[in-house]
Design a protein around this motif. Sequence first.
Motif, PDB file in Angstrom:
ATOM      1  N   VAL A 222       0.760  -1.292   0.084  1.00 44.51           N
ATOM      2  CA  VAL A 222      -0.146  -0.073   0.131  1.00 44.51           C
ATOM      3  C   VAL A 222       0.937   1.291  -0.115  1.00 44.51           C
ATOM      4  O   VAL A 222       0.534   2.100  -0.695  1.00 44.51           O
ATOM      5  N   SER A 223       2.023   1.271   0.960  1.00 45.04           N
ATOM      6  CA  SER A 223       2.838   2.193   0.836  1.00 45.04           C
ATOM      7  C   SER A 223       3.460   2.906  -0.493  1.00 45.04           C
ATOM      8  O   SER A 223       3.654   3.846  -0.957  1.00 45.04           O
ATOM      9  N   SER A 224       3.839   1.539  -1.063  1.00 43.81           N
ATOM     10  CA  SER A 224       4.666   1.646  -2.514  1.00 43.81           C
ATOM     11  C   SER A 224       3.616   2.250  -3.633  1.00 43.81           C
ATOM     12  O   SER A 224       3.716   3.076  -4.402  1.00 43.81           O
ATOM     13  N   VAL A 225       2.327   1.535  -3.483  1.00 47.23           N
ATOM     14  CA  VAL A 225       1.228   2.170  -4.508  1.00 47.23           C
ATOM     15  C   VAL A 225       1.032   3.590  -4.499  1.00 47.23           C
ATOM     16  O   VAL A 225       0.612   4.216  -5.232  1.00 47.23           O
ATOM     17  N   LEU A 226       0.765   3.945  -3.246  1.00 48.73           N
ATOM     18  CA  LEU A 226       0.576   5.273  -2.799  1.00 48.73           C
ATOM     19  C   LEU A 226       1.518   6.232  -3.277  1.00 48.73           C
ATOM     20  O   LEU A 226       1.115   7.446  -3.606  1.00 48.73           O
ATOM     21  N   ARG A 227       2.686   6.000  -3.429  1.00 44.17           N
ATOM     22  CA  ARG A 227       3.608   6.661  -4.181  1.00 44.17           C
ATOM     23  C   ARG A 227       3.913   6.617  -5.681  1.00 44.17           C
ATOM     24  O   ARG A 227       4.650   7.318  -6.307  1.00 44.17           O
ATOM     25  N   VAL A 228       2.884   5.814  -6.071  1.00 39.03           N
ATOM     26  CA  VAL A 228       2.982   5.688  -7.766  1.00 39.03           C
ATOM     27  C   VAL A 228       2.295   7.057  -8.130  1.00 39.03           C
ATOM     28  O   VAL A 228       1.160   7.291  -7.837  1.00 39.03           O
ATOM     29  N   SER A 229       3.045   7.630  -8.945  1.00 43.70           N
ATOM     30  CA  SER A 229       2.448   9.012  -9.363  1.00 43.70           C
ATOM     31  C   SER A 229       1.164   8.775 -10.298  1.00 43.70           C
ATOM     32  O   SER A 229       0.178   9.719 -10.277  1.00 43.70           O
ATOM     33  N   SER A 230       0.966   7.843 -11.312  1.00 47.41           N
ATOM     34  CA  SER A 230      -0.081   7.571 -12.062  1.00 47.41           C
ATOM     35  C   SER A 230      -1.133   6.772 -11.568  1.00 47.41           C
ATOM     36  O   SER A 230      -0.802   5.564 -10.537  1.00 47.41           O
ATOM     37  N   ALA A 231      -2.324   7.101 -11.245  1.00 50.09           N
ATOM     38  CA  ALA A 231      -3.529   6.505 -10.360  1.00 50.09           C
ATOM     39  C   ALA A 231      -4.064   5.272 -11.330  1.00 50.09           C
ATOM     40  O   ALA A 231      -3.971   4.458 -10.766  1.00 50.09           O
ATOM     41  N   GLY A 232      -3.690   5.259 -12.437  1.00 46.07           N
ATOM     42  CA  GLY A 232      -3.827   4.029 -13.270  1.00 46.07           C
ATOM     43  C   GLY A 232      -2.903   2.876 -13.071  1.00 46.07           C
ATOM     44  O   GLY A 232      -3.280   1.848 -13.004  1.00 46.07           O
ATOM     45  N   GLY A 233      -1.733   3.482 -12.668  1.00 46.34           N
ATOM     46  CA  GLY A 233      -0.619   2.570 -12.486  1.00 46.34           C
ATOM     47  C   GLY A 233      -0.684   1.777 -11.145  1.00 46.34           C
ATOM     48  O   GLY A 233      -0.450   0.687 -10.963  1.00 46.34           O
ATOM     49  N   GLY A 234      -1.133   2.616 -10.320  1.00 45.24           N
ATOM     50  CA  GLY A 234      -1.492   2.385  -8.826  1.00 45.24           C
ATOM     51  C   GLY A 234      -2.572   1.287  -8.699  1.00 45.24           C
ATOM     52  O   GLY A 234      -2.434   0.417  -8.110  1.00 45.24           O
ATOM     53  N   TYR A 235      -3.626   1.679  -9.453  1.00 45.55           N
ATOM     54  CA  TYR A 235      -4.497   0.709  -9.443  1.00 45.55           C
ATOM     55  C   TYR A 235      -4.268  -0.723 -10.112  1.00 45.55           C
ATOM     56  O   TYR A 235      -4.488  -1.711  -9.585  1.00 45.55           O
ATOM     57  N   LYS A 236      -3.365  -0.789 -11.354  1.00 50.02           N
ATOM     58  CA  LYS A 236      -3.220  -1.764 -11.896  1.00 50.02           C
ATOM     59  C   LYS A 236      -2.167  -2.923 -10.980  1.00 50.02           C
ATOM     60  O   LYS A 236      -2.144  -3.915 -10.857  1.00 50.02           O
ATOM     61  N   ALA A 237      -1.277  -2.017 -10.172  1.00 47.11           N
ATOM     62  CA  ALA A 237      -0.475  -2.636  -9.330  1.00 47.11           C
ATOM     63  C   ALA A 237      -1.298  -3.366  -8.258  1.00 47.11           C
ATOM     64  O   ALA A 237      -0.831  -4.601  -7.919  1.00 47.11           O
ATOM     65  N   PHE A 238      -2.111  -2.769  -7.728  1.00 44.91           N
ATOM     66  CA  PHE A 238      -2.885  -3.299  -6.474  1.00 44.91           C
ATOM     67  C   PHE A 238      -3.861  -4.335  -7.044  1.00 44.91           C
ATOM     68  O   PHE A 238      -4.330  -5.153  -6.106  1.00 44.91           O
ATOM     69  N   SER A 239      -4.508  -3.884  -8.053  1.00 46.80           N
ATOM     70  CA  SER A 239      -5.495  -5.117  -8.625  1.00 46.80           C
ATOM     71  C   SER A 239      -4.878  -6.406  -8.674  1.00 46.80           C
ATOM     72  O   SER A 239      -5.888  -7.541  -8.523  1.00 46.80           O
ATOM     73  N   THR A 240      -3.587  -6.674  -9.014  1.00 44.87           N
ATOM     74  CA  THR A 240      -2.963  -7.740  -8.743  1.00 44.87           C
ATOM     75  C   THR A 240      -3.270  -8.707  -7.429  1.00 44.87           C
ATOM     76  O   THR A 240      -2.933  -9.894  -7.391  1.00 44.87           O
ATOM     77  N   CYS A 241      -3.425  -7.907  -6.470  1.00 45.98           N
ATOM     78  CA  CYS A 241      -3.537  -8.475  -4.877  1.00 45.98           C
ATOM     79  C   CYS A 241      -4.959  -8.687  -4.696  1.00 45.98           C
ATOM     80  O   CYS A 241      -5.135  -9.285  -3.751  1.00 45.98           O
ATOM     81  N   GLY A 242      -5.738  -8.157  -5.272  1.00 44.02           N
ATOM     82  CA  GLY A 242      -7.395  -8.341  -5.012  1.00 44.02           C
ATOM     83  C   GLY A 242      -7.695  -9.944  -4.766  1.00 44.02           C
ATOM     84  O   GLY A 242      -8.451 -10.110  -3.671  1.00 44.02           O
ATOM     85  N   SER A 243      -7.224 -10.691  -5.656  1.00 39.93           N
ATOM     86  CA  SER A 243      -7.762 -12.119  -5.349  1.00 39.93           C
ATOM     87  C   SER A 243      -7.264 -12.792  -4.265  1.00 39.93           C
ATOM     88  O   SER A 243      -7.916 -13.374  -3.386  1.00 39.93           O
ATOM     89  N   HIS A 244      -5.748 -12.607  -4.040  1.00 39.73           N
ATOM     90  CA  HIS A 244      -5.405 -12.964  -2.726  1.00 39.73           C
ATOM     91  C   HIS A 244      -5.682 -12.416  -1.453  1.00 39.73           C
ATOM     92  O   HIS A 244      -6.053 -13.186  -0.580  1.00 39.73           O
ATOM     93  N   LEU A 245      -5.938 -11.210  -1.420  1.00 38.86           N
ATOM     94  CA  LEU A 245      -6.865 -10.574  -0.208  1.00 38.86           C
ATOM     95  C   LEU A 245      -7.791 -11.000   0.120  1.00 38.86           C
ATOM     96  O   LEU A 245      -8.442 -11.450   1.176  1.00 38.86           O
ATOM     97  N   SER A 246      -8.739 -11.560  -1.142  1.00 37.69           N
ATOM     98  CA  SER A 246     -10.034 -12.230  -0.648  1.00 37.69           C
ATOM     99  C   SER A 246      -9.935 -13.749  -0.226  1.00 37.69           C
ATOM    100  O   SER A 246     -10.597 -13.894   0.628  1.00 37.69           O
TER     101      SER A 246
END
Length: 311
Positions: A222-246
């Motif tokens: 989360v800390s790394s994603v929040l530092r991503v300048s592009s909102a789309g890039g941050g969403y793409k990065a974090f979306s790969t974790c959605g299934s695992h978190l579920s």
Amino acid sequence: MDPRNHTDISEFLLLGLSDDPELQPLLFELFLSMYLVTILRNLLIILAISCDPHLHTPMYFFLSNLSLADISLSTVTIPKMLVNIQAQNQHISYTGCLTQICFDLLFISFESCLLAALAYDRYVAICHPLMYMVIMTPRLCVLLILLSLLIGMGNALLHSLTVLPLSFCTNRKIPHFFCELAQVIKLACSDIFINNFLIFVVFSLFGGLPLSGITFSYAKIVSSVLRVSSAGGGYKAFSTCGSHLSVVSLFYGTGLGVYISSAVADSSRKAAVASVMYAVVPQMMNPFIYSPRNRDMKGAFRKLIRRTPLP
């Protein structure tokens, strides 16, 4: 009641989820359907990953092992329950009961460690993408799997061996659909302080340490994603974790829910019904969580279907 040494015990009696004869056919059909769905969907994931070279990556290697753990965990408990319902015989041998305890603990511990390994994989992929293939080498992935298995085997053997010296009374009715460790030691006439102490300590370790590792990994993500300048890039990065978190939420959430319900339930039978939520449901739901939300998995499924010859 006079205690009897375990060498005199030939079998236990599994009371199941209900003693209503009219409900038995319904329970049989329900659990058979859930078991078949669990086996087929997890096998499909393993086959899709094995047949698609694009999925020969650390994340999917861990995912295929998670599917194997789900199949194994379901196979430990459900088939015996189905056989008992069909044969109208609720007995399980002493050896069979200890075997269920051992393998149930093995695969629960294995799955818990696998979820932590998947969290570490996502942490490296998102926080250190340029070093991902250098860090997550095939050797490290295999070592993490072997370590998870060794931890699971150690946990299973530790508890199983401490059950062996116990003496049991004439009451051998287990208010459950499988031999759960906590329910079995409640039937013992001998001192079970060590058993209860080990359950508390070991389950705190195997539940707390992997969950702490998962929490730490995702805090860094989360800390790394929040530092991503592009909102789309941050969403793409974090979306790969959605299934695992579920999957993590389902695994630990149902386990915690069963623990709480067992503490407040006014009967062991209600606690047994609640145990279905961690012993059956997560293993069936995991493939449905990963497959639809993962574009690579959907592509692998389509390739696998096209390769399957029509009759």
